[in-house]
Every structure is written in structure tokens, then in C-alpha cells.
Design a protein around this motif. Structure first.
Motif, mmCIF file in Angstrom:
data_model
loop_
_atom_site.group_PDB
_atom_site.id
_atom_site.type_symbol
_atom_site.label_atom_id
_atom_site.label_comp_id
_atom_site.label_asym_id
_atom_site.label_seq_id
_atom_site.Cartn_x
_atom_site.Cartn_y
_atom_site.Cartn_z
ATOM 1 N N PHE A 221 0.860 -1.180 0.000
ATOM 2 C CA PHE A 221 0.000 0.000 0.000
ATOM 3 C C PHE A 221 0.902 1.238 0.000
ATOM 4 O O PHE A 221 1.589 1.502 0.998
ATOM 5 C CB PHE A 221 -0.875 0.021 1.246
ATOM 6 C CG PHE A 221 -1.986 -0.985 1.266
ATOM 7 C CD1 PHE A 221 -3.313 -0.577 1.201
ATOM 8 C CD2 PHE A 221 -1.711 -2.341 1.351
ATOM 9 C CE1 PHE A 221 -4.352 -1.499 1.239
ATOM 10 C CE2 PHE A 221 -2.733 -3.274 1.393
ATOM 11 C CZ PHE A 221 -4.062 -2.861 1.332
ATOM 12 N N PRO A 222 0.922 2.024 -1.064
ATOM 13 C CA PRO A 222 1.835 3.178 -1.113
ATOM 14 C C PRO A 222 1.658 4.152 0.049
ATOM 15 O O PRO A 222 2.617 4.790 0.478
ATOM 16 C CB PRO A 222 1.485 3.842 -2.452
ATOM 17 C CG PRO A 222 0.895 2.756 -3.278
ATOM 18 C CD PRO A 222 0.169 1.874 -2.316
ATOM 19 N N ARG A 228 8.199 9.634 7.354
ATOM 20 C CA ARG A 228 7.857 9.849 8.754
ATOM 21 C C ARG A 228 6.632 9.010 9.098
ATOM 22 O O ARG A 228 5.581 9.162 8.484
ATOM 23 C CB ARG A 228 7.534 11.322 9.005
ATOM 24 C CG ARG A 228 8.704 12.244 8.855
ATOM 25 C CD ARG A 228 8.295 13.614 9.336
ATOM 26 N NE ARG A 228 9.197 14.652 8.856
ATOM 27 C CZ ARG A 228 8.980 15.944 9.039
ATOM 28 N NH1 ARG A 228 7.882 16.346 9.671
ATOM 29 N NH2 ARG A 228 9.827 16.833 8.582
ATOM 30 N N PRO A 229 6.747 8.129 10.070
ATOM 31 C CA PRO A 229 5.607 7.294 10.461
ATOM 32 C C PRO A 229 4.386 8.137 10.808
ATOM 33 O O PRO A 229 4.494 9.182 11.454
ATOM 34 C CB PRO A 229 6.126 6.539 11.687
ATOM 35 C CG PRO A 229 7.613 6.525 11.517
ATOM 36 C CD PRO A 229 7.957 7.830 10.855
ATOM 37 N N GLY A 230 3.232 7.671 10.335
ATOM 38 C CA GLY A 230 1.978 8.365 10.620
ATOM 39 C C GLY A 230 1.533 9.295 9.523
ATOM 40 O O GLY A 230 0.351 9.637 9.433
ATOM 41 N N ASP A 278 -9.156 11.327 11.173
ATOM 42 C CA ASP A 278 -7.889 11.079 10.485
ATOM 43 C C ASP A 278 -7.820 9.692 9.850
ATOM 44 O O ASP A 278 -6.761 9.286 9.363
ATOM 45 C CB ASP A 278 -6.718 11.256 11.458
ATOM 46 C CG ASP A 278 -6.804 10.301 12.652
ATOM 47 O OD1 ASP A 278 -7.882 9.712 12.866
ATOM 48 O OD2 ASP A 278 -5.779 10.150 13.352
ATOM 49 N N ASP A 279 -8.924 8.945 9.841
ATOM 50 C CA ASP A 279 -8.913 7.630 9.196
ATOM 51 C C ASP A 279 -8.912 7.796 7.683
ATOM 52 O O ASP A 279 -9.733 8.554 7.130
ATOM 53 C CB ASP A 279 -10.133 6.806 9.619
ATOM 54 C CG ASP A 279 -9.987 6.231 11.016
ATOM 55 O OD1 ASP A 279 -8.840 6.171 11.511
ATOM 56 O OD2 ASP A 279 -11.008 5.839 11.620
ATOM 57 N N PRO A 280 -8.018 7.107 6.979
ATOM 58 C CA PRO A 280 -7.908 7.311 5.531
ATOM 59 C C PRO A 280 -8.987 6.603 4.738
ATOM 60 O O PRO A 280 -9.190 6.898 3.561
ATOM 61 C CB PRO A 280 -6.536 6.723 5.201
ATOM 62 C CG PRO A 280 -6.339 5.646 6.229
ATOM 63 C CD PRO A 280 -6.981 6.170 7.482
ATOM 64 N N GLY A 281 -9.698 5.633 5.331
ATOM 65 C CA GLY A 281 -10.717 4.886 4.614
ATOM 66 C C GLY A 281 -10.135 3.763 3.785
ATOM 67 O O GLY A 281 -8.926 3.638 3.611
ATOM 68 N N GLU A 539 -4.358 -3.083 7.194
ATOM 69 C CA GLU A 539 -3.854 -1.965 6.404
ATOM 70 C C GLU A 539 -4.908 -1.457 5.425
ATOM 71 O O GLU A 539 -4.766 -0.367 4.869
ATOM 72 C CB GLU A 539 -2.586 -2.393 5.661
ATOM 73 C CG GLU A 539 -1.774 -1.251 5.104
ATOM 74 C CD GLU A 539 -0.443 -1.702 4.536
ATOM 75 O OE1 GLU A 539 0.373 -0.823 4.195
ATOM 76 O OE2 GLU A 539 -0.209 -2.932 4.427
ATOM 77 N N LYS A 540 -5.957 -2.230 5.207
ATOM 78 C CA LYS A 540 -7.026 -1.759 4.323
ATOM 79 C C LYS A 540 -7.700 -0.503 4.879
ATOM 80 O O LYS A 540 -8.282 0.281 4.111
ATOM 81 C CB LYS A 540 -8.090 -2.848 4.137
ATOM 82 C CG LYS A 540 -7.610 -4.055 3.376
ATOM 83 C CD LYS A 540 -8.766 -4.938 2.916
ATOM 84 C CE LYS A 540 -9.609 -5.414 4.065
ATOM 85 N NZ LYS A 540 -10.746 -6.248 3.582
ATOM 86 N N TYR A 541 -7.635 -0.314 6.200
ATOM 87 C CA TYR A 541 -8.381 0.770 6.823
ATOM 88 C C TYR A 541 -7.510 1.779 7.559
ATOM 89 O O TYR A 541 -8.033 2.734 8.134
ATOM 90 C CB TYR A 541 -9.402 0.190 7.812
ATOM 91 C CG TYR A 541 -10.272 -0.872 7.208
ATOM 92 C CD1 TYR A 541 -11.266 -0.546 6.284
ATOM 93 C CD2 TYR A 541 -10.090 -2.214 7.534
ATOM 94 C CE1 TYR A 541 -12.058 -1.526 5.705
ATOM 95 C CE2 TYR A 541 -10.885 -3.201 6.975
ATOM 96 C CZ TYR A 541 -11.864 -2.855 6.055
ATOM 97 O OH TYR A 541 -12.645 -3.829 5.485
ATOM 98 N N GLU A 542 -6.199 1.562 7.561
ATOM 99 C CA GLU A 542 -5.335 2.497 8.272
ATOM 100 C C GLU A 542 -3.956 2.527 7.632
ATOM 101 O O GLU A 542 -3.574 1.623 6.885
ATOM 102 C CB GLU A 542 -5.212 2.115 9.745
ATOM 103 C CG GLU A 542 -4.606 0.748 9.989
ATOM 104 C CD GLU A 542 -4.606 0.374 11.471
ATOM 105 O OE1 GLU A 542 -3.544 0.547 12.107
ATOM 106 O OE2 GLU A 542 -5.659 -0.078 11.964
ATOM 107 N N ILE A 543 -3.230 3.567 7.920
ATOM 108 C CA ILE A 543 -1.857 3.706 7.444
ATOM 109 C C ILE A 543 -0.935 3.021 8.443
ATOM 110 O O ILE A 543 -1.000 3.272 9.643
ATOM 111 C CB ILE A 543 -1.487 5.194 7.286
ATOM 112 C CG1 ILE A 543 -2.337 5.836 6.174
ATOM 113 C CG2 ILE A 543 -0.006 5.347 6.979
ATOM 114 C CD1 ILE A 543 -2.166 7.336 6.074
ATOM 115 N N LYS A 544 -0.092 2.133 7.932
ATOM 116 C CA LYS A 544 0.816 1.371 8.795
ATOM 117 C C LYS A 544 2.223 1.976 8.736
ATOM 118 O O LYS A 544 2.575 2.690 7.796
ATOM 119 C CB LYS A 544 0.886 -0.089 8.344
ATOM 120 C CG LYS A 544 -0.467 -0.789 8.263
ATOM 121 C CD LYS A 544 -1.002 -1.174 9.615
ATOM 122 C CE LYS A 544 -0.333 -2.394 10.151
ATOM 123 N NZ LYS A 544 -0.995 -2.921 11.369
ATOM 124 N N ALA A 545 3.004 1.640 9.732
ATOM 125 C CA ALA A 545 4.430 1.985 9.740
ATOM 126 C C ALA A 545 5.181 0.675 9.960
ATOM 127 O O ALA A 545 5.300 0.192 11.083
ATOM 128 C CB ALA A 545 4.749 2.991 10.835
#
Length: 676
Positions: A221-222, A228-230, A278-281, A539-545
Motif C-alpha cells: 500500500f503506497p 515519517r511514520p503516521g 484522520d482515518d484514511p478509509g 492496512e485496508k483501513y489504516e496507514i501502517k508503519a
């Protein structure tokens, strides 16, 4: 239907071999031609450089000799090439040809009574019996004279010279002339095909690029690769991953949808119905006022950024694959611009996606029964063409089985007419016949049930079905041990060894395999809840680090297996696989050790893979290598080189002991050196 769609709707074969006028002189029967998929409606599949082996039942009345040829060409060519077919026993004949560059080819079988060879055989029998053959020689002269009339130049003159010898020389000289190899060659060059039988169909072959037959996929997932994490990652951020992924031996990076994400009914973390600010969807909820399927999510970058990412990936030997998901967020521009492409409920709202009791409130399915289906089809096809123009030639299509089959038949064929080097992967985990129909309709590769085939029996049975049935002609499996949607219970409960086991199985059983990369590489194994295959904190619903150097990762092992695949042609194909017997020592077959042999098309590369399916205990057993398949005696001595461990062993005959400890090395990948 518009003229455009009518002209492109189906691929029609045109050939001088079709619509033959009835001729009762045709005595040869041609039946059961293979490969023939659904009476020739669909194409068999090959990749550039592979062969098409054609078989047919060919016979005639009486005992006359038959000659059969296999005619083949690219569809755009006017002329045909031909290769002789040879008897294979019980009136079965076989022949083969090599396919060229991506595109369409076609073939047809043709056979006739060969009066010259029949005459020549009878002449020899009569000579051997001491009979007078003067009249037979005159009959042969007439046959050769007719061939001379079909020839020209030097060949015609030489045939007439031989006619004169058959008619005028003494019997011994004439018989010698009749049996000249030169005469046989000339007669085969100018055969009498006036009563030839041609199979009533010209059969299609779809030639795909080599990457359709051998590929190694890494999904990421790009948005999770910001420095920077987050923060939200971009295509430019992802560039730093290209050298690492390339070194690991992956040649396809698959990106989930990269389009603007809707806000209406946006899903929150862990698929919750209410999203935080702040959820990216979910990136599968495609479309917002910023655009739809031909737009990029603004935080990922511009079209120029995307082109640059595709170009730099190519410099590392990597192709970019895009996810094509034909569904829309309620905010997608199509909902307002083309309302009839969607289903509207009695309360005036649009029908969202459902798989009862599951509900997907953030996406709307497209209505393929709309009266405006022609404009819909054209627009969907243009989505592919848009991204092809941006440098993408590989597409993973999301849930194609929920869209009309006739659309895929038309769209894939129309796209390939312009771009024959495109590759389409069908992400359809559904009923077997539905998956097969998508493959017939043009998909280059198919997701499979590999993830849920976990026992030795199930794996062997499934591979046998894929590689020995008609499926092998048109359905190319792509094995995935995990996806963002699927964390199988075996990976949840059996730790790092099971991740290694399933990776080796996927990579060595199928020439095409992939993984949801970071999660698999790091052995992520926590489900959202017991009994579910969904990842916790998906990761489908949030940005991971991702911490790619986290202890316990299996990057080194993945890299080793991928490089073994690249170096060994035997592993670059799926269909030539032989499962070997492994005994547990008490006369029974071992149920936790699986072994299989693959060899390259030319037979020079032979790979034996042995895998311990038990992630907890060392398992050992006696393996029987099938020496007889290579024309060798049961006591032949040979070497096997363990490509994972870097060790070579001397094996004495067909039975040898193998033992695998899953905590260290759950598999052997042996290079078999039979003649060392």
C-alpha cells in the motif's frame, strides 16, 4: 448495439479452412482435436516461446496410408506454416508448433489419403514376394506425373525424369528410383490434397507475454511508506523500496487502488462503521469530488509522479500492477454523471454493496443490467486504456466474477487488439466453474484455492486437477499464501515455520506466485478475532508503519527462494509436476512430507522439492525418486544439490532418506544432477 461494439464484441476466426464445400471423396475422419476449448469458442493459452502440442484422432476407411499436417499462423498473416503430424498410437496423431510474440494465433489439422506412400509400401511388399511389378510401376509413374504438374521449375523437371525411369527403366532400376529419399521428399512437397479433409474449425491460441507465465508478485500500500511514520505516503516515498524489492527477486509490485477515496460512509479502523477524522478509509471505496477511476489520490502524488515511479521500477526489473475495482464510493463522479449505471432503491437511495449478511456501505456496485450498458462498457474499457497510456500493462482485477462475463470477453479482447502484451489477473475466490469461465474469457492468470489446500492429499489432488485436466490449457494459477483480506488460520497459529512452508509451496508449485508483502515478510499473524481470516489493524483501513528489519522476518529466505526460481527454468512452469512417494518407514506413505519433481522443457534442469508440512516437529522418511522417467535404472547413482543449504549429496539408487527440521529448514530444493 453500436457498430463499434458489434465489431469488437467477439473474436471471429476467418479462414479458408472453414465452410468447406461437401465433397464425398474425402475419406479421412478428423475428431477430438486438442486443445479445443468449448468447441473452439475460447483460446488455449501460451506465453511467447512455448509450444502448442496438438493432438487429433485421424483415421480413414481401409488400409491406405494417411498423411496429416498441422497448419498454424498468426491471425494477421495471410499464409500458413505447416508441420507434419506423427502417429502416436491408436489412431491418435500429434504435432506441435512454437508460438511467437504476444497476440493471437490459430491452427487447424488437415489430413488426406497419401496415395504415393500407399503405393510405395505395396510395391515393396510385392517385390519382396517375388511378384512382377511392371504394372505397379506404371501406376506409380502416373501418381508422380500428377505431382510434377503441381510443381514448377527444377522440381517439376526432376519429377518428370523420375516418371521416365519408372516407365522405361528395367524393373530393378525403376524400383530403386521409386524408393529414393529424394522422390519421397518431392512427393511430400507437392502432395495431392484434392480430397483432403480439413477439421471443421480453426482453433485459437492466445499468446501472452512471458511475465504471464512466470512472475513473482509483492503487494504493498503506497500510503504506508512515508518517511515519517503516521504521515500519508506517496509514490515518491515508495521509490526507496524499489531496490530492496528488486533484490528480493520480485518482478511485479501490485498496488491496491490508488484513486481518490470517498468520505460518505467511510469505514474506520478494523472495518468499523464510524471513521475518525484522520482515518484514511478503504482504498477500494473509489471516487470523490477529486475524481474516480482515472484519477490519483492527491496525497499519493501527480500523474507525473506515478509515471516516474513506474519508470524507476522498470529500471529495477519490476513491473507495476494496478488494482482495477469496478465499484464506486457514493461520492464517485459517475454517480451524478451516469445515475442509470447504478441501482436505486424505492426510498431514492443508491443500492450499496451487500453479500448478506455482510454490508459494504462505503461502496456501490455497478449495475451491469443497465439500459445504458454500451456507454458503461466503453467507459470501463477506457479505464484500462488510460492506465496503459501511463505505462501499466499488468492489472489485478478485483472480484471480476461479480461483473458480466460478456463484458470481460469483449473488453479484454478489445484491449489486447491494441495492446497484446497486457496481463490480467482475476481475483475471484468463488465457484470452480465461475473461475474457469473467467480464465476462458481472457484472464491471463487466476487466483486459486491454494490458500485453503493445506494437507498433502489436498495439495496433490488440487495440483493434479490444475495441471492434468483441460484447465491446464487456459487457466494459469497464481498462488498467494496471504492477501490483505486473507490471513489463513494456519498462519495465525503455527508461527514463522508455517510462513516458510507456505511460501516455499507457493513458489515451487506454481510458476506465478505472490504475497501481501510486508505482512508476510514480517510473519504478521494476529486476526481481528478468533475464527476470522481478517487481519487485526488491517492496512485496508489504516496507514501502517512497517519495521522491515523486525526480528523474525523471513526476507532472507524469501530472497533465496526467489533467486532459485529465477535460476532454474524447471520452476518457471507449472504443468510439468510429478509427485513422488515418501514412506514413513513402516510401509505407509508419509502424510507430513510432500515431494515433487519439475523439469525444464528441454529436460536439462530437474528440480526436486521436499517440504515438511509439520511446523512443529522434525519429520523424516524414505523418498523414491522416479529414475525410470529419465530412462535410468533403479540403482543409478546421482547427486542432488540442496540449493537452499548449499550442500551436495550422493544418492545411491531410487530410494533415499530425507529429514527436515521446520525450526531451521522446513524444505529442500534439490537441483538433481542425474549424469554428474
Amino acid at each position: 448495439m453500436t457498430d463499434l461494439l458489434m465489431s469488437e464484441m467477439f473474436y471471429h476466426l476467418e479462414s479458408t479452412f472453414q465452410n468447406q464445400i461437401f465433397d464425398g471423396r474425402r475419406r479421412v475422419i478428423i475428431e477430438r482435436v486438442s486443445p479445443e476449448i468449448d468447441c473452439g469458442r475460447y483460446a488455449a493459452k501460451r506465453v511467447s516461446g512455448e509450444s502448442v502440442r496438438v493432438g487429433a484422432d485421424i483415421f480413414g476407411d481401409g488400409a491406405d496410408t494417411i498423411t496429416a499436417v498441422l497448419n498454424y499462423r498468426r491471425v494477421e498473416d495471410s499464409g500458413w506454416s505447416a508441420v507434419a503430424m506423427e502417429p502416436a498410437g491408436n489412431d491418435r496423431w500429434e504435432g506441435s508448433f512454437i508460438v511467437g510474440e504476444p497476440g493471437r494465433m490459430e491452427f487447424c489439422v488437415e489430413a488426406w489419403i497419401d496415395h504415393f506412400v500407399t503405393w510405395k509400401s505395396g510395391l515393396r511388399k510385392k517385390v519382396d514376394a517375388g511378384q512382377d511389378v511392371s504394372l505397379e510401376l506404371q501406376i506409380g509413374a502416373l501418381i508422380v506425373e500428377k505431382a510434377a504438374s503441381r510443381a514448377s521449375g527444377r522440381d517439376a523437371r526432376r519429377l518428370l525424369e523420375l516418371v521416365s525411369i519408372l516407365n522405361n527403366a528395367d524393373q530393378e532400376v525403376a524400383v530403386e528410383a521409386a524408393e529414393l529419399g529424394e522422390l519421397l521428399r518431392l512427393m511430400h512437397t507437392y502432395p495431392d490434397k484434392s480430397a483432403a479433409t480439413r477439421y471443421n474449425k480453426v482453433l485459437p491460441v492466445q499468446v501472452d507475454p512471458k511475465i504471464a507465465g512466470f512472475s513473482t508478485w509483492y503487494e504493498l500500500f503506497p500510503r504506508s511508506w512515508a518517511k515519517r511514520p503516521g504521515e500519508h505516503g506517496s509514490f515518491n516515498d515508495c521509490r526507496r523500496m524499489l531496490p530492496l524489492i528488486g533484490r528480493m527477486g520480485f518482478d511485479v509490485i501490485y498496488l491496491p487502488p490508488v484513486h481518490p477515496i470517498g468520505k460518505t460512509k467511510r469505514k474506520g479502523r478494523n472495518n468499523s462503521l464510524v471513521a475518525a477524522a484522520d482515518d484514511p478509509g478503504s482504498c477500494w471505496a473509489i471516487g470523490s469530488p477529486e475524481g474516480g477511476h482515472t484519477a490519483l489520490h492527491p496525497e499519493l502524488g501527480s500523474i507525473d509522479d506515478f509515471r516516474g515511479f513506474v519508470s524507476e521500477a522498470a529500471d529495477h526489473g519490476i513491473s507495476i500492477a494496478l488494482d482495477i475495482a469496478f465499484q464506486c464510493s457514493p461520492d464517485h463522479p459517475w454517480v451524478k454523471e451516469h445515475p442509470k449505471w447504478f441501482r436505486w432503491r424505492p426510498d431514492g437511495t443508491v443500492q450499496f454493496a451487500e453479500n448478506p449478511p455482510k454490508r459494504y456501505e462505503d461502496i456501490l456496485p455497478i449495475d451491469f443490467e443497465t439500459e445504458e450498458w454500451e456507454s458503461l462498457w466503453t467507459e470501463l474499457k477506457n479505464v484500462f486504456l488510460f492506465w496503459i497510456d501511463k505505462g501499466v500493462k499488468i492489472f489485478r482485477v478485483d472480484n471480476p466474477h461479480t461483473k458480466a462475463f460478456l463484458f470481460w470477453d469483449w473488453a479484454i479482447d478489445a484491449i489486447r487488439r491494441e495492446h497484446p502484451d497486457t496481463v490480467f489477473l482475476a481475483e475471484a475466490f468463488t465457484r470452480p466453474k465461475v473461475m474457469a469461465r473467467l480464465a476462458k474469457g481472457g484472464y491471463s492468470q487466476s487466483y486459486t484455492y491454494f490458500t485453503w489446500r493445506n494437507t498433502k492429499h489436498d495439495l496433490q489432488e488440487y495440483l493434479t486437477e490444475l495441471t492434468t485436466s483441460e484447465l491446464s490449457e487456459y487457466m494459469r494459477p497464481n498462488f498467494w499464501p496471504n492477501t490483505p483480506d486473507i490471513l489463513h488460520e494456519e498462519l495465525q497459529h503455527h508461527g514463522r515455520p508455517m510462513f516458510l512452508i507456505r511460501m516455499v509451496l507457493a513458489a515451487t508449485l506454481s510458476s506465478n506466485y505472490g504475497m501481501y508483502g510486508p505482512a508476510y515478510e514480517l510473519c504478521e499473524n494476529e486476526p481481528v478475532m478468533e475464527g476470522k481470516e481478517e487481519y487485526l489493524h488491517s492496512e485496508k483501513y489504516e496507514i501502517k508503519a512497517w519495521d522491515m528489519d523486525r526480528p523474525g522476518n523471513i526476507r532472507a529466505e524469501i530472497t533465496a527462494v526467489n533467486h532459485i526460481r529465477r535460476a532454474n527454468p524447471a520452476l518457471q512452469q507449472t504443468n510439468d509436476v510429478t509427485f513422488v512417494r515418501i514412506d514413513s518407514g513402516d510401509g505407509h506413505e508419509h502424510d507430513m512430507l510432500i515431494g515433487y519433481v519439475k523439469k525444464s522443457a528441454d529436460g536439462t534442469n530437474v528440480i526436486l522439492t521436499v517440504v515438511n508440512l509439520d511446523p512443529h516437529r522434525t519429520q523424516g522418511g524414505w523418498l523414491r525418486f522416479p529414475l525410470e522417467q529419465f530412462g535410468l535404472s533403479f540403482d543409478h547413482r546421482f547427486q542432488v544439490e540442496d540449493l537452499l543449504a548449499g550442500r551436495t549429496y550422493e544418492w545411491d539408487g531410487e530410494w533415499n532418506f530425507v529429514s527436515l527440521n521446520p525450526a531451521s529448514t522446513p524444505a529442500h530444493i534439490f537441483n538433481v544432477l542425474l549424469h554428474s
